[in-house]
Write an enzyme that holds these catalytic residues in place. Sequence first.
Site, PDB file in Angstrom:
ATOM      1  N   CYS A   1      -9.284  -0.518 -11.609  1.00  0.00           N
ATOM      2  CA  CYS A   1      -8.887  -0.295 -13.103  1.00  0.00           C
ATOM      3  C   CYS A   1      -7.293  -0.831 -13.161  1.00  0.00           C
ATOM      4  CB  CYS A   1      -9.115   1.003 -13.329  1.00  0.00           C
ATOM      5  SG  CYS A   1      -7.921   2.340 -12.290  1.00  0.00           S
TER       6      CYS A   1
ATOM      7  N   CYS B   1      -5.087   1.662 -11.040  1.00  0.00           N
ATOM      8  CA  CYS B   1      -5.053   1.223  -9.795  1.00  0.00           C
ATOM      9  C   CYS B   1      -4.254   0.110  -9.252  1.00  0.00           C
ATOM     10  CB  CYS B   1      -6.602   0.912  -9.367  1.00  0.00           C
ATOM     11  SG  CYS B   1      -7.729   2.329  -9.612  1.00  0.00           S
TER      12      CYS B   1
END
Length: 77
Positions: free
Chosen positions: A10, A13
Amino acid sequence: MEIKVIGTGCDKCDRLYENTQEALRNLGMEANVEKVEDLVEIVKLGVMTSPSLMVDGKLLIRGREAKTREIEKLLSR
């Protein structure tokens, strides 16, 4: 030093990975930084929330993105 940035890919992340790389550069440190995105590997590590940051097998940040400055403080301990 072994660092794992754990998450499923994501945006948060990715930013945690980038901030970790920047913190290492700012501190003049070298480390093996691995991005762990495979769900099976994440579960094997015992991580239930992402993004997370693991340093030498110790989970230091879980379930949130950390700013570069915070990561620098954690790594310089």
